[in-house]
Design a protein around this motif. Structure first.
Motif, mmCIF file in Angstrom:
data_model
loop_
_atom_site.group_PDB
_atom_site.id
_atom_site.type_symbol
_atom_site.label_atom_id
_atom_site.label_comp_id
_atom_site.label_asym_id
_atom_site.label_seq_id
_atom_site.Cartn_x
_atom_site.Cartn_y
_atom_site.Cartn_z
ATOM 1 N N TYR A 82 0.805 -1.192 0.038
ATOM 2 C CA TYR A 82 0.064 0.213 -0.116
ATOM 3 C C TYR A 82 0.926 1.246 -0.035
ATOM 4 O O TYR A 82 0.677 2.204 -0.810
ATOM 5 C CB TYR A 82 -1.038 -0.031 1.283
ATOM 6 C CG TYR A 82 -1.573 1.231 1.532
ATOM 7 C CD1 TYR A 82 -2.563 1.751 0.748
ATOM 8 C CD2 TYR A 82 -1.197 1.825 2.652
ATOM 9 C CE1 TYR A 82 -3.187 3.119 1.187
ATOM 10 C CE2 TYR A 82 -1.589 3.293 2.980
ATOM 11 C CZ TYR A 82 -2.618 3.640 2.134
ATOM 12 O OH TYR A 82 -3.164 5.129 2.510
ATOM 13 N N THR A 86 0.792 4.081 -2.935
ATOM 14 C CA THR A 86 0.716 5.680 -2.447
ATOM 15 C C THR A 86 1.745 6.292 -2.959
ATOM 16 O O THR A 86 1.590 7.503 -3.390
ATOM 17 C CB THR A 86 0.435 5.598 -0.936
ATOM 18 O OG1 THR A 86 -0.707 4.866 -0.571
ATOM 19 C CG2 THR A 86 0.247 7.153 -0.508
ATOM 20 N N GLY A 133 -7.912 3.004 -0.567
ATOM 21 C CA GLY A 133 -7.436 2.443 0.929
ATOM 22 C C GLY A 133 -8.268 2.502 1.925
ATOM 23 O O GLY A 133 -7.887 1.856 3.145
ATOM 24 N N LEU A 136 -8.611 -0.818 3.434
ATOM 25 C CA LEU A 136 -7.711 -1.394 4.306
ATOM 26 C C LEU A 136 -7.783 -0.928 5.587
ATOM 27 O O LEU A 136 -7.361 -1.672 6.689
ATOM 28 C CB LEU A 136 -6.555 -0.892 3.667
ATOM 29 C CG LEU A 136 -6.185 -1.427 2.195
ATOM 30 C CD1 LEU A 136 -4.796 -0.873 1.637
ATOM 31 C CD2 LEU A 136 -6.204 -2.721 1.883
ATOM 32 N N LEU A 287 -4.688 -2.733 -5.490
ATOM 33 C CA LEU A 287 -3.865 -1.540 -5.217
ATOM 34 C C LEU A 287 -3.299 -0.626 -6.596
ATOM 35 O O LEU A 287 -3.568 0.553 -6.534
ATOM 36 C CB LEU A 287 -2.745 -1.914 -4.292
ATOM 37 C CG LEU A 287 -3.188 -2.208 -2.829
ATOM 38 C CD1 LEU A 287 -1.565 -2.790 -2.128
ATOM 39 C CD2 LEU A 287 -3.880 -1.310 -1.966
#
Length: 405
Positions: A82, A86, A133, A136, A287
Motif C-alpha cells: 500500500y 501511494t 485505501g 484497508l 492497489l
C-alpha cells in the motif's frame, strides 16, 4: 493442513477484476464520451471482506500464534505494498500528472495517508491519497479485533467473541446517530461482512457434505441467487458508504462466497494455474489498477480514432490486459518478496517465543530438580539420624540387661 481453498483464491481474482472494471468505467467515459454506469462491480469490495473474514478464521483455527505475531504478519501483508502504491501516486503528482483525479497533495496529507489516516481535501472530500485505501482501514480494524480471539482455542468461543466485538462496534454507530453526531468511520455496518466470512469458516470446518446431485443444485442455486441479488442491489448503490450496503451487496457477496465453498466441499474446485495466479496477484491488482488503467486509457485514447464505436471497447480491453499483466509482475517481483520477509519475521518472533519459553521451562525444571535433591538429601540425613538413634537405644538396653545379670 493445506489452507489454500482454490475456489476462494479464484474468487479473489474475480473480486479484484470487478472493482477494476467499476473504476474503469468513468475513465472510459471521460476519454471517449460514453456513459457506462454498471455499479455492480463495486461489490467486489464486499466479496473481499467476506473472504477476509473466512480466511482469517479458517487459517487460524488451529494456530498457536500470539496476537502480536498475527498482527505483525497482517501488517506486513497489507502496509508495504500500500505504501508503494501511494508513493507511486505521489511521484506522478510531483511530475505534473493528476493520477486518479488528485489535484492537491501536501507532505502532511501524504504522511497521514501512509498511516491510514484520512485528510480533508480542498474539494470537500475526506480521503486518502490512494482512495481505495479506505477498505484497508476496515481490514486492519478487523484484524485487531480478531487478534483478541487467538487466546481462545475453541472455534465456537472465537466466533462468539468476534460477534460480540463487531456488534459493539456497529451499535456505537447508532448511539452517535441518536445524538445527531457523525458516527466514527470504523462503526459501519459493513463490518458484519467480515462476520459473514467468519461464520462461513466455522460451518466449513464442521460440515463436509458428500458429492451429490442435490448438493450441486444447492451450490448452483446459491450462486445464481447471489448474482441476481447483486444485480438488483446495484440499483441501491451509492458512492458514499451507507449502512444498507451490508444488505444490498453484503448478502449477495455472502451467497457467492458460500457457493464457491460448497463447490469446493463437494470436490468441484478450480485448478487452472492462470486463474489461481490471478487470485494470488489480486491484492497487487487491487492497489495498482487505478494508476495502470488510467495511464493505459489515456494512451489508447490518443492512438485510437475517437469516432469509432470500437475504440472504447479496445481501450477497455487493453487497459484491463495491461493492469492484469503488470499486477502479476508486481506480485511475482515485489509482493512475494514482501510476503516471504513477513513470514520470516513472524517465524523469528515465534522462534524467540519458543526459546524464551524453553529457557523458562529449563529454569523451572532446574528449580524443581534442586528442590527434589535437597528434599531427598534431608530425608536421607533424617533416616540416618533415626537409624543411629535406634542403634544407641539397643546398645543401652543390652548394657542394662548385662548389669542386671
Amino acid at each position: 493442513m493445506n489452507t489454500v481453498v482454490s475456489n476462494i483464491q479464484i474468487l479473489r481474482a474475480v473480486a479484484a477484476q470487478s472493482v477494476a472494471t467499476y473504476h474503469l468505467q468513468p475513465m472510459i467515459n471521460a476519454s471517449f464520451g460514453t456513459d457506462l454506469k454498471l455499479p455492480v462491480g463495486a461489490m467486489g469490495v464486499d466479496i473481499f471482506f467476506v473472504i477476509s473474514g473466512f480466511i482469517m478464521f479458517y487459517t487460524n483455527h488451529r494456530s498457536d500464534r500470539t496476537a502480536t505475531e498475527f498482527l505483525a504478519n497482517r501488517f506486513i501483508r497489507i502496509a508495504p505494498l500500500y505504501w508503494l502504491a501511494t508513493g507511486c501516486i505521489a511521484v506522478l503528482f510531483v511530475l505534473g500528472f493528476h493520477p486518479n483525479g488528485l489535484h492537491h497533495l501536501t507532505p502532511e496529507i501524504f504522511i497521514r495517508s501512509l498511516m491510514f489516516i484520512r485528510s480533508d481535501f480542498p474539494d470537500g472530500r475526506t480521503d486518502l491519497v490512494l482512495s481505495l485505501g479506505w477498505t484497508l482501514i476496515y481490514e486492519l480494524f478487523f484484524y485487531t479485533l480478531f487478534a483478541t480471539t487467538l487466546a481462545v482455542s475453541s472455534t465456537t468461543f472465537r466466533l462468539l467473541i468476534i460477534t460480540t466485538l463487531l456488534s459493539v462496534a456497529v451499535t456505537t454507530r447508532f448511539a452517535f446517530t441518536l445524538f445527531s453526531e457523525p458516527p466514527p468511520l470504523l462503526c459501519s455496518t459493513i463490518l458484519f461482512e467480515f462476520w459473514f466470512g467468519c461464520a462461513l469458516a466455522s460451518l466449513y470446518l464442521m460440515w463436509k457434505p458428500m458429492r451429490s446431485r442435490s448438493m450441486l443444485i444447492v451450490a448452483t442455486g446459491t450462486l445464481v441467487l447471489g448474482i441476481a441479488l447483486s444485480i438488483q442491489g446495484a440499483a441501491f448503490h451509492q458512492e458514499r458508504l451507507d449502512e444498507w450496503r451490508v444488505v444490498y451487496f453484503g448478502i449477495p457477496a455472502l451467497l457467492i462466497v458460500s457457493a464457491a465453498l460448497l463447490y469446493e466441499r463437494i470436490g468441484l474446485r478450480g485448478t487452472n494455474r492462470i486463474a489461481l495466479l490471478l487470485g494470488a496477484a489480486s491484492y497487487s491488482l487491487y492497489l495498482f489498477h487505478p494508476i495502470l488503467l488510467q495511464s493505459t486509457v489515456k494512451i489508447t485514447a490518443r492512438l485510437l480514432p475517437s469516432n469509432s464505436d470500437l475504440s472504447p471497447i479496445l481501450a477497455a480491453l487493453s487497459a484491463s490486459a495491461v493492469a492484469i499483466a503488470a499486477s502479476i509482475l508486481i506480485y511475482l517481483q515485489i509482493e512475494k518478496r514482501i510476503l516471504r520477509a513477513g513470514h520470516n519475521f513472524t517465524k523469528k518472533l515465534n522462534r524467540n517465543r519458543v526459546v524464551t519459553s524453553g529457557i523458562d521451562n529449563t529454569k523451572l525444571h532446574a528449580q524443581i530438580s534442586t528442590a527434589a535433591s535437597t528434599t531427598i538429601s534431608r530425608l536421607t540425613d533424617l533416616e540416618l539420624q533415626v537409624t543411629s538413634s535406634g542403634y544407641s537405644l539397643n546398645n543401652t538396653e543390652h548394657s542394662s540387661d548385662t548389669t542386671r545379670t
